[in-house]
Design a protein around this motif. Structure first.
Motif, short mmCIF file in Angstrom:
data_model
loop_
_atom_site.label_atom_id
_atom_site.label_comp_id
_atom_site.label_asym_id
_atom_site.label_seq_id
_atom_site.Cartn_x
_atom_site.Cartn_y
_atom_site.Cartn_z
N ILE A 123 10.04 12.29 -2.25
CA ILE A 123 9.46 12.42 -3.59
C ILE A 123 8.47 11.29 -3.86
CG2 ILE A 123 9.99 12.33 -6.06
CD1 ILE A 123 12.67 13.70 -5.39
N SER A 124 8.90 10.06 -3.56
CA SER A 124 8.03 8.91 -3.79
C SER A 124 6.83 8.90 -2.84
CB SER A 124 8.83 7.61 -3.62
OG SER A 124 9.85 7.52 -4.57
N PHE A 125 7.09 9.21 -1.56
CA PHE A 125 6.01 9.19 -0.57
C PHE A 125 4.97 10.28 -0.85
CE2 PHE A 125 9.20 7.18 2.53
CZ PHE A 125 8.73 5.91 2.24
N SER A 136 -5.17 9.50 5.43
CA SER A 136 -5.46 8.21 4.79
C SER A 136 -4.34 7.90 3.79
CB SER A 136 -6.81 8.25 4.07
OG SER A 136 -6.78 9.19 3.00
N TYR A 137 -4.20 6.62 3.47
CA TYR A 137 -3.22 6.21 2.47
C TYR A 137 -3.66 4.88 1.87
CZ TYR A 137 -1.36 2.77 5.81
OH TYR A 137 -1.23 1.71 6.67
N TYR A 138 -3.14 4.57 0.69
CA TYR A 138 -3.44 3.30 0.06
C TYR A 138 -2.32 2.32 0.38
CZ TYR A 138 -4.51 -0.24 -3.45
OH TYR A 138 -4.80 -1.43 -4.07
N ASP A 139 -2.66 1.23 1.07
CA ASP A 139 -1.69 0.21 1.46
C ASP A 139 -1.52 -0.79 0.31
OD1 ASP A 139 -0.18 -1.84 2.60
OD2 ASP A 139 -1.02 -1.48 4.59
N GLY A 194 14.05 2.09 -1.57
CA GLY A 194 13.51 1.76 -0.26
C GLY A 194 12.08 2.23 -0.08
N SER A 195 11.75 3.40 -0.63
CA SER A 195 10.38 3.91 -0.51
C SER A 195 9.39 3.02 -1.27
CB SER A 195 10.30 5.35 -1.02
OG SER A 195 10.59 5.41 -2.41
N GLN A 214 6.40 0.32 0.79
CA GLN A 214 4.97 0.35 0.54
C GLN A 214 4.39 -1.04 0.26
OE1 GLN A 214 3.42 3.73 -1.77
NE2 GLN A 214 5.50 4.50 -1.88
N HIS A 215 5.25 -1.99 -0.06
CA HIS A 215 4.79 -3.35 -0.32
C HIS A 215 5.03 -4.29 0.86
CE1 HIS A 215 3.76 -2.77 -4.59
NE2 HIS A 215 4.80 -1.95 -4.63
#
Length: 285
Positions: A64-66, A148-151, A249-250, A254-255
């Motif tokens: 859900i978060s990802f 692509s993704y935002y890090d 955890g998700s 990401q951080h």
């Protein structure tokens, strides 16, 4: 009869399994099963049934978060899930044909080799490197697998290309075979296929693995349900803890920088590889 202490232990166990599973893209069975069998004295078959529910809950909470943050690669997940399914069905059909001791040793060596590759990748990374330079794969481009993704750790948008699609597909066949033949989780194999072979960044590899694990586990959960090895008063409190842990955890993942995730992941791979090899020689740890 579940005591208050056992209930609290299961909630905490589920929370830890959810956090670890979401961060690394692996099932929480390696946390849940030993605690249920050693600390609570539960029969291994019921512990395995509970661990299947834990995997589904981890996948649901983390995905859900990802999905919301566009971290996972849906196209890669659905493509590789074909290989996993074929491998799992083939493994189930071949179960008993090939000696399990040999299989444990072979798969253990494969995991150890993959951990060695990850160690080299960890030591070879520069401080400012976010994603390896990867030459685009023609098949990957045709299937539109690049992403692509935002890090959030580096505050940068990361565009990546996928390489060696046939190799990743083959590795997922191996992961499916391992699940079908040995009844083990294949989350580590999924991350290995995407990170080491297909050269995807570690974060989307972990996120995508979370989604795939839930699909695979859901398919096998019906078998465990109908043979009575999924016990509701064990699975429910575990699942509650796992869902909250997976969501947490998700967010944590990401951080984190990829280097930190690898530092956590490599010892787990080494443990899994050694455990499988020792099991092949009849030693359980």
């Amino acid at each position: 009869m579940i005591t208050a202490n056992n209930l609290l232990l299961m909630l905490i166990t589920g929370l830890l399994a959810g956090i670890l599973g979401a961060v690394l893209g692996i099932g929480g069975g390696m946390i849940v099963t030993p605690i249920l069998t050693v600390a609570m004295g539960l029969d291994i078959k019921y512990a395995i049934g509970a661990s299947i529910i834990v995997v589904i809950a981890t996948s649901s909470g983390a995905t859900i978060s990802f999905l919301k943050d566009e971290m996972l690669n849906l196209r890669v997940a659905m493509f590789l899930e074909i290989a996993t399914t074929i491998g799992a069905v083939s493994g189930a059909a071949l179960n008993g044909v090939i000696p399990k001791a040999i299989l444990y040793i072979l798969f253990g060596l494969l995991v150890l080799n993959s951990s060695y590759t990850m160690i080299k990748k960890l030591l070879g990374k520069t401080k400012n490197a976010t994603v390896q330079a990867v030459q685009g794969d023609t098949l990957a481009q045709k299937l539109r697998l690049d992403g692509s993704y935002y890090d959030k750790a580096t505050k940068k948008e990361v565009n990546y290309q996928v390489q060696n699609v046939p190799g990743g597909f083959l590795m997922m066949l191996v992961a499916g075979l391992a699940s079908g033949l040995l009844g083990i989780g294949s989350g580590a194999f999924k991350v290995i296929a995407m990170d080491n072979i297909m050269k995807m960044p570690l974060k989307p590899s972990s996120a995508t693995s979370n989604l795939m694990m839930g699909v695979t586990a859901a398919a096998s959960a019906t078998v465990y349900f109908f043979n009575g090895t999924i016990v509701p008063h064990i699975a429910v409190p575990l699942s509650v803890g796992v869902v909250f842990g997976a969501i947490l955890g998700s967010r944590i993942m990401q951080h984190l920088r990829p280097k930190v995730i690898r530092i956590i992941f490599i010892p787990i791979l080494l443990y899994l590889g050694l455990q499988m090899i020792l099991k092949g020689f009849g030693v359980n740890i």
